[in-house]
Design a protein around this motif. Structure first.
Motif, PDB file in Angstrom:
ATOM      1  N   GLN A 154      40.396  43.745  49.930  1.00  0.00           N
ATOM      2  CA  GLN A 154      40.979  42.560  49.316  1.00  0.00           C
ATOM      3  C   GLN A 154      40.931  41.357  49.980  1.00  0.00           C
ATOM      4  O   GLN A 154      40.677  40.128  49.538  1.00  0.00           O
ATOM      5  CB  GLN A 154      42.529  42.976  49.323  1.00  0.00           C
ATOM      6  CG  GLN A 154      42.801  44.077  48.121  1.00  0.00           C
ATOM      7  CD  GLN A 154      44.150  44.381  48.064  1.00  0.00           C
ATOM      8  OE1 GLN A 154      44.993  44.370  49.113  1.00  0.00           O
ATOM      9  NE2 GLN A 154      44.746  44.837  47.318  1.00  0.00           N
ATOM     10  N   PRO A 158      36.980  39.334  47.361  1.00  0.00           N
ATOM     11  CA  PRO A 158      38.095  38.799  46.194  1.00  0.00           C
ATOM     12  C   PRO A 158      37.178  39.039  44.877  1.00  0.00           C
ATOM     13  O   PRO A 158      36.090  39.202  44.866  1.00  0.00           O
ATOM     14  CB  PRO A 158      38.133  37.282  46.587  1.00  0.00           C
ATOM     15  CG  PRO A 158      37.109  37.108  47.511  1.00  0.00           C
ATOM     16  CD  PRO A 158      36.608  38.414  48.408  1.00  0.00           C
ATOM     17  N   PRO A 159      38.131  38.930  43.961  1.00  0.00           N
ATOM     18  CA  PRO A 159      37.508  39.249  42.542  1.00  0.00           C
ATOM     19  C   PRO A 159      36.413  38.174  42.154  1.00  0.00           C
ATOM     20  O   PRO A 159      35.399  38.561  41.645  1.00  0.00           O
ATOM     21  CB  PRO A 159      38.626  39.051  41.563  1.00  0.00           C
ATOM     22  CG  PRO A 159      39.708  39.198  42.603  1.00  0.00           C
ATOM     23  CD  PRO A 159      39.528  39.005  43.792  1.00  0.00           C
ATOM     24  N   GLU A 160      36.560  36.828  42.638  1.00  0.00           N
ATOM     25  CA  GLU A 160      35.628  36.190  42.311  1.00  0.00           C
ATOM     26  C   GLU A 160      34.168  36.168  42.880  1.00  0.00           C
ATOM     27  O   GLU A 160      32.964  35.733  42.761  1.00  0.00           O
ATOM     28  CB  GLU A 160      35.837  34.668  42.316  1.00  0.00           C
ATOM     29  CG  GLU A 160      36.179  34.354  44.018  1.00  0.00           C
ATOM     30  CD  GLU A 160      37.730  34.589  44.353  1.00  0.00           C
ATOM     31  OE1 GLU A 160      38.234  34.245  45.539  1.00  0.00           O
ATOM     32  OE2 GLU A 160      38.373  35.386  43.678  1.00  0.00           O
ATOM     33  N   SER A 161      34.283  37.280  44.006  1.00  0.00           N
ATOM     34  CA  SER A 161      33.121  37.300  44.844  1.00  0.00           C
ATOM     35  C   SER A 161      31.937  38.368  44.046  1.00  0.00           C
ATOM     36  O   SER A 161      30.985  38.628  44.714  1.00  0.00           O
ATOM     37  CB  SER A 161      33.318  38.167  45.990  1.00  0.00           C
ATOM     38  OG  SER A 161      33.811  39.404  46.159  1.00  0.00           O
ATOM     39  N   ARG A 162      32.587  39.013  43.032  1.00  0.00           N
ATOM     40  CA  ARG A 162      31.424  39.835  42.280  1.00  0.00           C
ATOM     41  C   ARG A 162      30.541  39.319  41.390  1.00  0.00           C
ATOM     42  O   ARG A 162      30.729  39.286  40.173  1.00  0.00           O
ATOM     43  CB  ARG A 162      32.690  40.839  41.375  1.00  0.00           C
ATOM     44  CG  ARG A 162      33.774  41.310  42.086  1.00  0.00           C
ATOM     45  CD  ARG A 162      33.444  42.053  43.503  1.00  0.00           C
ATOM     46  NE  ARG A 162      34.640  42.333  44.135  1.00  0.00           N
ATOM     47  CZ  ARG A 162      35.574  43.392  43.867  1.00  0.00           C
ATOM     48  NH1 ARG A 162      35.120  44.311  42.982  1.00  0.00           N
ATOM     49  NH2 ARG A 162      36.578  43.432  44.776  1.00  0.00           N
ATOM     50  N   VAL A 163      29.537  39.081  42.328  1.00  0.00           N
ATOM     51  CA  VAL A 163      28.392  38.467  41.815  1.00  0.00           C
ATOM     52  C   VAL A 163      27.235  39.288  41.615  1.00  0.00           C
ATOM     53  O   VAL A 163      27.331  40.155  42.454  1.00  0.00           O
ATOM     54  CB  VAL A 163      28.032  36.914  42.264  1.00  0.00           C
ATOM     55  CG1 VAL A 163      29.138  35.863  42.067  1.00  0.00           C
ATOM     56  CG2 VAL A 163      27.738  36.937  43.704  1.00  0.00           C
ATOM     57  N   ALA A 170      33.458  44.474  39.080  1.00  0.00           N
ATOM     58  CA  ALA A 170      34.532  43.683  38.848  1.00  0.00           C
ATOM     59  C   ALA A 170      35.827  44.897  39.272  1.00  0.00           C
ATOM     60  O   ALA A 170      35.725  45.990  38.984  1.00  0.00           O
ATOM     61  CB  ALA A 170      34.600  43.225  37.372  1.00  0.00           C
TER      62      ALA A 170
END
Length: 192
Positions: A154, A158-163, A170
């Motif tokens: 966590q 973070p969720p926005e790091s899923r690139v 995701a």
């Protein structure tokens, strides 16, 4: 994860858990699918042992990108022996307390050693879940290891790091009352 935290005890607990998991694997299990869709169980075990050696190499002063997180597959009944060797190596490599503050080159960049340890607790805790899920034999996973792995995940994922290029999907929803293992799997994009 703070550079002053020492997650080595949780990493050692995760290694012990992995050892108990390996003891439940039979040669007939090795071609099972896993939650890591790109890996059969055999391929995942190879990746996990290779990752332990990579982490040991980092503790010995090497850079993660110098070694592949893979090994030469042992015989079907030789997995416990290769885990024993990797476990002894990584334990020795990270035994010195001063390594926790030392700059360490991990697969995701240069970080203090303590942060690298936390990242590898996440890695090993997650893959223990993957292996136990693939085996579906009722193995009881350690809640403390999963809790540490989830806290690290966590913080650093973070969720926005899923690139593209990040090896985690995701974040998936998990029920509020889900156990820590299910929440960890969901945070890392696994289908729990």
């Amino acid at each position: 994860m703070s550079a002053v935290q020492d997650a080595r005890p949780q990493y050692l607990t995760a290694l012990a858990q992995l050892d108990r998991l390996f003891a439940t694997i039979t040669p007939a299990d090795l071609d099972r699918p896993t939650p890591c869709e790109e890996y059969t169980l055999r391929q995942l075990l190879n990746h996990v042992i290779g990752g332990i050696h990579r982490f040991a190499y980092m503790g010995e002063g090497g850079h993660a990108q110098d070694v592949v997180a893979a090994i030469e597959d042992p015989s079907d009944d030789g997995w416990t022996a290769v885990l024993d060797r990797a476990r002894a190596r990584v334990t020795a490599a990270w035994a010195d307390d001063s390594k926790l503050g030392r700059p360490t080159v991990a697969p995701w960049g240069e970080v203090p050693g303590a942060v690298a340890v936390g990242g590898y607790v996440m890695e090993l805790g997650t893959h223990c879940w993957d292996i136990a899920t693939a085996l579906d034999n009722g193995f009881v996973l350690d809640d403390e290891v999963a809790g540490t792995a989830l806290a690290v995940a966590q913080l650093i994922l973070p969720p926005e790091s899923r690139v593209e290029g990040v090896p985690f999907g995701a974040v998936r929803p998990a029920a509020e009352d889900a156990d820590v293992h299910t929440r960890l799997a969901a945070w890392l994009g696994r289908k729990a």
